[in-house]
Design an enzyme around this catalytic site. Structure first.
Site, PDB file in Angstrom:
ATOM      1  N   HIS A  18     -18.188   3.299  -0.446  1.00 54.19           N
ATOM      2  CA  HIS A  18     -17.086   2.720  -1.222  1.00 54.19           C
ATOM      3  C   HIS A  18     -15.742   2.777  -0.496  1.00 54.19           C
ATOM      4  CE1 HIS A  18     -19.808   2.440  -4.625  1.00 54.19           C
ATOM      5  NE2 HIS A  18     -20.055   3.731  -4.540  1.00 54.19           N
ATOM      6  N   ARG A  64       1.183  -0.024  -3.338  1.00 54.01           N
ATOM      7  CA  ARG A  64       1.606   0.562  -2.060  1.00 54.01           C
ATOM      8  C   ARG A  64       1.191  -0.369  -0.947  1.00 54.01           C
ATOM      9  NH1 ARG A  64      -3.375   1.754  -0.152  1.00 54.01           N
ATOM     10  NH2 ARG A  64      -4.924   2.612  -1.586  1.00 54.01           N
TER      11      ARG A  64
END
Length: 450
Positions: free
Chosen positions: A234, A293
């Site tokens: 992942h 971000r």
């Protein structure tokens, strides 16, 4: 414009932010733990402050220590990089309270998008298609019934955090209870909360993301898309821009850009962010999450647009209007193709961390090759931190040329003194689905030895 920026991070991203600050005539100030006293990001900065012991809890995510360093160094802004404090709303608010500009989004947007379940609900209200799943975090007593409603196979996902932590794939009902306990325990250790929600597992999806900017006044810009489907456990390991043609048609790209632009504007989002989506085999695309971000993979967008995203983070934070950003209105022109590989100090067979001393780190010297490194020959990869050493990014006139250049770059790179993942990356490049550009998040399943 700011006079001095404290970089509240370490490694390659801290060194990379320093370089943009230097080009803009801004002084950069680093922070470092005892383990990083002679680190590359410290050597790259104009000044540096020691903030604590090696563990991140005692240094890099110690809000008071980081802010004290900023005040003492006379910094008027803080750039958080990615990871660590970059999506910490408390830190962003604390910067504001001390009169220091946080180069990033508002704390409220961090908190909203940091809770993945709240983010799903918000984006659904803003007309973004969301992967079917539970409408809220699930309590133990309701979990099995909710799982039956969502349907198998499914994912159990932590409401906070990311990187695959607190996530479990459940294929059959008899696996659910055990997987739920494991996901809750992992989430609690990593994020301080064991809240989870359920999400339908899409079969062999493509992981696609859009780079966005907002001005906090209802205006948004989209700076292109990235393909991030090469992952292990992942976590992304190879990214490219733009998304290869088999994945994202012009019609689907236009529709997705419209939906994302509308959603980001509807949030009144400010500064840089990334909207991540999954494209399933039927051609449906769903919102996955929004990262408030700068992304690790932002260089591929920079390579095909010619923009410096850190520069624009700084400019927007300093009050420059979004209308000055190339790509405001229509996305910026895309030039060629770029691919990034993440170079880790890890065993290439198991991909387990392999910290140690770097006797040699060299890459070919080519105009089409960019190296964003957090270490150099003679440096140490510490067991205290993520084993990412560098990012190697290539650009070509098209994807075929970029792939050939990436092979040249990896074949010509030399890393001695510790194990690294370049042999694994070379296996990915030799996989036919990757060569064809027609791959999904399952690509590495057969390439991992453990």
């Amino acid at each position: 414009m700011f006079q001095r920026v404290l970089i509240a991070n370490r490694g390659e991203i801290a060194a990379r932010v320093s370089r943009t600050c230097r080009r803009l005539g801004i002084e950069s100030h680093a922070v470092y733990s005892v383990a990083d006293a002679d680190a590359l990001h410290v050597r790259e900065a104009d000044g540096a402050t020691h903030i604590g012991a090696a563990p991140v809890a005692e240094s890099y995510i110690n809000v008071e220590a980081v802010l004290d360093a900023a005040v003492e160094a006379g910094c008027d802004a803080v750039h958080p990089g990615y990871g660590l404090l970059s999506e910490n709303g408390h830190f962003a608010q604390a910067c504001d309270e001390r009169g220091i500009t946080f180069i990033g989004p508002d704390a409220a947007h961090m908190e909203l998008m940091g809770n993945k379940n709240q983010a799903r609900a918000t984006m659904r209200e803003l007309n973004m298609p969301v992967i079917p799943g539970s409408a809220a975090t699930v309590a133990d007593e309701d979990a099995e019934a909710e799982a039956e409603r969502v349907g198998y196979p499914l994912l159990i996902k932590a409401s906070y955090g990311g990187g695959g932590i607190g996530m479990a794939t459940v294929k059959r009902p008899n696996q659910f209870s055990r997987s739920l306990r494991r996901a809750r325990s992992s989430a609690l250790r990593a994020f301080g909360s064991d809240e989870v929600y359920l999400e339908r597992l899409l079969v062999e999806p493509h992981h696609i993301e859009l780079q966005v900017f907002g001005d906090g006044q209802g205006n948004a810009a989209i700076l292109g898309d990235r393909e991030c489907s090469v992952q292990r456990r992942h976590q992304k390991v190879i990214e490219e821009a733009p998304v290869p043609a088999p994945h994202l048609t012009d019609e689907l790209r236009g529709r997705l850009y419209g939906q994302v632009r509308s959603a980001v504007a509807g949030l009144n989002y400010r500064n840089a962010g990334t909207v991540e989506c999954l494209l399933d085999a039927s051609g449906e695309i769903f919102f996955l999450e929004m990262n408030t971000r700068l992304q690790v993979e932002h260089p591929v967008t920079e390579m095909v647009t010619g923009l410096d995203l850190v520069e624009w983070q700084i400019r927007i934070a300093a009050g420059e209007p979004l209308t000055e950003l190339p790509g405001y209105g229509d996305p910026p022109p895309i030039s060629g193709h770029a691919i990034e590989t993440r170079i880790y100090a890890e065993d290439p067979e198991t991909l387990l961390p392999s910290p140690g001393s770097i006797d040699l780190l060299e890459v070919p010297d080519q105009p089409w090759l960019r190296l964003d490194a957090g270490v150099a020959s003679g440096d140490e990869v510490s067991h205290f931190y993520d084993p990412l050493m560098a990012k190697l990014i290539v650009h070509g006139d098209d994807r075929e040329q970029a792939l050939e250049r990436l092979r040249i770059a990896l074949d010509g790179s030399r890393i001695e003194g510790l194990k690294h993942n370049i042999p694994f990356l070379q296996r990915v490049l030799d996989a036919q689905p990757f060569i064809d550009g027609n791959y999904d998040v399952t690509l590495t399943d057969g390439l991992l030895k453990a």
